[in-house]
Design a protein around this motif. Structure first.
Motif, PDB file in Angstrom:
ATOM      1  N   PHE A   1       0.848  -1.190   0.000  1.00  7.97           N
ATOM      2  CA  PHE A   1       0.000   0.000   0.000  1.00  7.97           C
ATOM      3  C   PHE A   1       0.884   1.241   0.000  1.00  7.97           C
ATOM      4  CE2 PHE A   1      -2.277   3.406   2.179  1.00  7.97           C
ATOM      5  CZ  PHE A   1      -3.460   3.431   1.463  1.00  7.97           C
ATOM      6  N   PRO A   2       0.736   2.117  -0.997  1.00  5.67           N
ATOM      7  CA  PRO A   2       1.598   3.305  -1.110  1.00  5.67           C
ATOM      8  C   PRO A   2       1.182   4.397  -0.130  1.00  5.67           C
ATOM      9  CG  PRO A   2      -0.022   3.316  -2.865  1.00  5.67           C
ATOM     10  CD  PRO A   2      -0.229   2.037  -2.096  1.00  5.67           C
ATOM     11  N   ASP A   3       1.691   4.334   1.061  1.00  7.50           N
ATOM     12  CA  ASP A   3       1.297   5.222   2.144  1.00  7.50           C
ATOM     13  C   ASP A   3       2.007   6.572   2.041  1.00  7.50           C
ATOM     14  OD1 ASP A   3       0.113   6.155   4.442  1.00  7.50           O
ATOM     15  OD2 ASP A   3       1.348   4.961   5.796  1.00  7.50           O
ATOM     16  N   GLY A   4       1.595   7.388   1.063  1.00  5.71           N
ATOM     17  CA  GLY A   4       2.148   8.727   0.914  1.00  5.71           C
ATOM     18  C   GLY A   4       3.343   8.822  -0.006  1.00  5.71           C
ATOM     19  N   ASP A   5       3.838   7.713  -0.494  1.00  2.00           N
ATOM     20  CA  ASP A   5       4.971   7.708  -1.416  1.00  2.00           C
ATOM     21  C   ASP A   5       4.851   6.516  -2.350  1.00  2.00           C
ATOM     22  OD1 ASP A   5       7.099   9.446  -1.935  1.00  2.00           O
ATOM     23  OD2 ASP A   5       7.873   9.216   0.092  1.00  2.00           O
ATOM     24  N   TYR A   6       5.681   6.524  -3.387  1.00  2.00           N
ATOM     25  CA  TYR A   6       5.736   5.375  -4.287  1.00  2.00           C
ATOM     26  C   TYR A   6       6.443   4.242  -3.562  1.00  2.00           C
ATOM     27  CZ  TYR A   6       4.846   8.918  -7.824  1.00  2.00           C
ATOM     28  OH  TYR A   6       4.307   9.940  -8.546  1.00  2.00           O
ATOM     29  N   TYR A   7       5.820   3.068  -3.543  1.00  2.00           N
ATOM     30  CA  TYR A   7       6.410   1.876  -2.951  1.00  2.00           C
ATOM     31  C   TYR A   7       6.482   0.806  -4.036  1.00  2.00           C
ATOM     32  CZ  TYR A   7       5.545   3.439   1.918  1.00  2.00           C
ATOM     33  OH  TYR A   7       5.535   4.111   3.116  1.00  2.00           O
ATOM     34  N   ALA A   8       7.565   0.072  -4.048  1.00  2.00           N
ATOM     35  CA  ALA A   8       7.683  -1.044  -4.989  1.00  2.00           C
ATOM     36  C   ALA A   8       8.374  -2.210  -4.307  1.00  2.00           C
ATOM     37  CB  ALA A   8       8.480  -0.624  -6.214  1.00  2.00           C
ATOM     38  N   TYR A   9       7.878  -3.395  -4.600  1.00  2.00           N
ATOM     39  CA  TYR A   9       8.592  -4.628  -4.296  1.00  2.00           C
ATOM     40  C   TYR A   9       9.091  -5.141  -5.637  1.00  2.00           C
ATOM     41  CZ  TYR A   9       6.494  -5.258   0.403  1.00  2.00           C
ATOM     42  OH  TYR A   9       6.111  -5.142   1.718  1.00  2.00           O
ATOM     43  N   LEU A  10      10.348  -5.515  -5.708  1.00  2.00           N
ATOM     44  CA  LEU A  10      10.931  -6.014  -6.948  1.00  2.00           C
ATOM     45  C   LEU A  10      11.867  -7.172  -6.663  1.00  2.00           C
ATOM     46  CD1 LEU A  10      12.083  -2.617  -8.469  1.00  2.00           C
ATOM     47  CD2 LEU A  10      10.251  -4.048  -9.367  1.00  2.00           C
ATOM     48  N   THR A  11      11.850  -8.175  -7.533  1.00  2.00           N
ATOM     49  CA  THR A  11      12.879  -9.198  -7.467  1.00  2.00           C
ATOM     50  C   THR A  11      14.182  -8.573  -7.959  1.00  2.00           C
ATOM     51  OG1 THR A  11      12.237  -9.979  -9.668  1.00  2.00           O
ATOM     52  CG2 THR A  11      11.317 -11.173  -7.767  1.00  2.00           C
ATOM     53  N   PRO A  12      15.318  -9.104  -7.543  1.00  2.00           N
ATOM     54  CA  PRO A  12      16.594  -8.524  -7.979  1.00  2.00           C
ATOM     55  C   PRO A  12      16.773  -8.462  -9.496  1.00  2.00           C
ATOM     56  CG  PRO A  12      16.964  -9.937  -6.095  1.00  2.00           C
ATOM     57  CD  PRO A  12      15.521 -10.130  -6.516  1.00  2.00           C
ATOM     58  N   ASP A  13      16.111  -9.365 -10.233  1.00  2.00           N
ATOM     59  CA  ASP A  13      16.193  -9.318 -11.697  1.00  2.00           C
ATOM     60  C   ASP A  13      15.070  -8.482 -12.320  1.00  2.00           C
ATOM     61  OD1 ASP A  13      13.976 -10.956 -11.382  1.00  2.00           O
ATOM     62  OD2 ASP A  13      14.895 -12.704 -12.325  1.00  2.00           O
ATOM     63  N   PHE A  14      14.222  -7.877 -11.493  1.00  2.00           N
ATOM     64  CA  PHE A  14      13.127  -6.991 -11.905  1.00  2.00           C
ATOM     65  C   PHE A  14      12.057  -7.708 -12.738  1.00  2.00           C
ATOM     66  CE2 PHE A  14      14.849  -2.424 -11.420  1.00  2.00           C
ATOM     67  CZ  PHE A  14      15.602  -2.775 -10.314  1.00  2.00           C
TER      68      PHE A  14
ATOM     69  N   HIS B   1       1.159   3.416  -6.354  1.00  2.00           N
ATOM     70  CA  HIS B   1       1.153   4.837  -6.737  1.00  2.00           C
ATOM     71  C   HIS B   1       0.258   5.598  -5.764  1.00  2.00           C
ATOM     72  CE1 HIS B   1       0.772   8.506  -8.989  1.00  2.00           C
ATOM     73  NE2 HIS B   1       1.440   8.020 -10.019  1.00  2.00           N
ATOM     74  N   PRO B   2       0.839   6.504  -4.957  1.00  2.00           N
ATOM     75  CA  PRO B   2       0.056   7.158  -3.903  1.00  2.00           C
ATOM     76  C   PRO B   2      -0.979   8.153  -4.399  1.00  2.00           C
ATOM     77  CG  PRO B   2       2.237   8.119  -4.005  1.00  2.00           C
ATOM     78  CD  PRO B   2       2.230   6.950  -4.956  1.00  2.00           C
ATOM     79  N   TRP B   3      -0.764   8.797  -5.541  1.00  2.00           N
ATOM     80  CA  TRP B   3      -1.709   9.814  -6.012  1.00  2.00           C
ATOM     81  C   TRP B   3      -2.739   9.240  -6.970  1.00  2.00           C
ATOM     82  CZ3 TRP B   3       3.478  10.834  -5.257  1.00  2.00           C
ATOM     83  CH2 TRP B   3       3.723  11.630  -4.137  1.00  2.00           C
ATOM     84  N   GLU B   4      -2.334   8.282  -7.766  1.00  2.00           N
ATOM     85  CA  GLU B   4      -3.333   7.588  -8.578  1.00  2.00           C
ATOM     86  C   GLU B   4      -4.144   6.658  -7.678  1.00  2.00           C
ATOM     87  OE1 GLU B   4      -3.742   5.225 -12.790  1.00  2.00           O
ATOM     88  OE2 GLU B   4      -2.049   4.714 -11.518  1.00  2.00           O
ATOM     89  N   TYR B   5      -3.560   6.292  -6.541  1.00  2.00           N
ATOM     90  CA  TYR B   5      -4.180   5.433  -5.542  1.00  2.00           C
ATOM     91  C   TYR B   5      -4.444   4.047  -6.125  1.00  2.00           C
ATOM     92  CZ  TYR B   5      -6.626   4.938  -1.047  1.00  2.00           C
ATOM     93  OH  TYR B   5      -6.999   4.575   0.228  1.00  2.00           O
ATOM     94  N   THR B   6      -3.341   3.474  -6.644  1.00  2.00           N
ATOM     95  CA  THR B   6      -3.414   2.161  -7.278  1.00  2.00           C
ATOM     96  C   THR B   6      -2.242   1.301  -6.832  1.00  2.00           C
ATOM     97  OG1 THR B   6      -2.147   2.954  -9.183  1.00  2.00           O
ATOM     98  CG2 THR B   6      -4.565   2.976  -9.384  1.00  2.00           C
ATOM     99  N   VAL B   7      -2.395   0.006  -7.073  1.00  2.00           N
ATOM    100  CA  VAL B   7      -1.290  -0.937  -6.933  1.00  2.00           C
ATOM    101  C   VAL B   7      -1.276  -1.794  -8.193  1.00  2.00           C
ATOM    102  CG1 VAL B   7      -2.592  -2.714  -5.657  1.00  2.00           C
ATOM    103  CG2 VAL B   7      -0.097  -2.561  -5.420  1.00  2.00           C
ATOM    104  N   CYS B   8      -0.093  -1.917  -8.773  1.00  2.00           N
ATOM    105  CA  CYS B   8       0.117  -2.705  -9.981  1.00  2.00           C
ATOM    106  C   CYS B   8       0.953  -3.925  -9.623  1.00  2.00           C
ATOM    107  CB  CYS B   8       0.863  -1.851 -11.022  1.00  2.00           C
ATOM    108  SG  CYS B   8       1.379  -2.754 -12.507  1.00  2.00           S
ATOM    109  N   ALA B   9       0.545  -5.082 -10.107  1.00  2.00           N
ATOM    110  CA  ALA B   9       1.332  -6.313  -9.956  1.00  2.00           C
ATOM    111  C   ALA B   9       1.777  -6.742 -11.343  1.00  2.00           C
ATOM    112  CB  ALA B   9       0.493  -7.408  -9.309  1.00  2.00           C
ATOM    113  N   PHE B  10       3.017  -7.186 -11.441  1.00  2.00           N
ATOM    114  CA  PHE B  10       3.534  -7.612 -12.744  1.00  2.00           C
ATOM    115  C   PHE B  10       4.405  -8.843 -12.583  1.00  2.00           C
ATOM    116  CE2 PHE B  10       6.198  -4.321 -10.988  1.00  2.00           C
ATOM    117  CZ  PHE B  10       7.479  -4.837 -11.092  1.00  2.00           C
ATOM    118  N   GLY B  11       4.566  -9.535 -13.675  1.00  2.00           N
ATOM    119  CA  GLY B  11       5.256 -10.826 -13.695  1.00  2.00           C
ATOM    120  C   GLY B  11       4.193 -11.905 -13.699  1.00  2.00           C
ATOM    121  N   ASP B  12       4.246 -12.774 -14.717  1.00  2.00           N
ATOM    122  CA  ASP B  12       3.190 -13.773 -14.891  1.00  2.00           C
ATOM    123  C   ASP B  12       2.926 -14.604 -13.637  1.00  2.00           C
ATOM    124  OD1 ASP B  12       2.865 -12.927 -17.504  1.00  2.00           O
ATOM    125  OD2 ASP B  12       4.107 -14.521 -18.348  1.00  2.00           O
ATOM    126  N   ALA B  13       3.980 -15.076 -12.999  1.00  2.00           N
ATOM    127  CA  ALA B  13       3.791 -15.941 -11.830  1.00  2.00           C
ATOM    128  C   ALA B  13       3.090 -15.198 -10.697  1.00  2.00           C
ATOM    129  CB  ALA B  13       5.138 -16.491 -11.360  1.00  2.00           C
TER     130      ALA B  13
END
Length: 154
Positions: free
Chosen positions: A101-114, A121-133
Motif C-alpha cells: 500500500f503506497p502510504d504517501g509515497d511510491y512503494y515497490a517490491y521487486l525481485t533482484p532481476d526486476f 502509486h500514492p496519487w493515482e491510488y493504485t497498486v500494480c502487480a507484474f510478472g506472470d507468476a
C-alpha cells in the motif's frame, strides 16, 4: 540473510535501473499517471475499496495476499520507498519492510532481476502487480478484495 538497508551506491543503482526499465515518472497530475510503463501482463487495481475500512481488515488482507504471492515466486526482494530508505530482504523474513500500500509515497517490491513485483502509486491510488507468476498467484484474491482491475497491460 536478514533485512538490509540499501547503501547509497546500491540505492542509486537500483533506483536508476527502475527509472530506466519502467520509465518511472513521478507526478501528482492524472496526466502523468500511471507513473511507470506497466509491463505486459500486469494488472492494476484501484485502492478506493480500502477507503471504508475502519479496522484495516481489507488493507491487511490485500497486503497478506500480495506478500504470500511474492514469497511463493521469489526468495529475495527489494522494497523501494521513493526518496527514502529502501531495503533488500529474504521473502522468508517475519516482518517485511514497507507495504504494498503506497502510504504517501511510491512503494515497490521487486525481485533482484526486476522480472516481477508490485508498484504502489500514492496519487493515482493504485497498486500494480507484474510478472506472470505473481499475477497468476494473486489476481483472483486481490480482485476479491479491491474489485476489478482498472487496467490490464497486454
Amino acid at each position: 540473510m536478514s533485512i538490509e538497508t540499501l547503501g547509497n551506491d546500491e540505492y542509486r543503482r537500483v533506483w536508476d535501473r527502475f527509472r530506466t526499465e519502467f520509465a518511472f515518472r513521478p507526478g501528482t497530475s492524472r496526466f502523468e499517471w500511471p507513473g511507470i510503463d506497466e509491463p505486459a501482463g500486469s494488472m492494476t487495481w484501484s485502492l478506493t475499496a480500502l477507503d471504508d475500512d475502519p479496522g484495516y481488515l481489507l488493507l491487511d488482507r490485500m497486503a497478506a495476499v500480495i506478500q504470500r504471492g511474492l514469497a511463493s515466486c521469489a526468495g529475495e526482494l527489494y522494497a523501494l520507498d521513493w526518496q527514502h530508505v529502501s531495503y533488500r530482504f529474504p521473502t522468508s523474513a517475519k516482518d517485511w519492510p514497507l507495504s504494498p500500500f503506497p502510504d504517501g509515497d511510491y512503494y515497490a517490491y521487486l525481485t533482484p532481476d526486476f522480472r516481477l513485483g508490485t508498484f504502489g502509486h500514492p496519487w493515482e491510488y493504485t497498486v500494480c502487480a507484474f510478472g506472470d507468476a505473481l499475477v497468476t498467484a494473486i489476481s483472483a484474491e486481490v480482485t476479491e478484495v479491491l474489485g476489478e482491475p482498472v487496467r490490464r497491460s497486454a
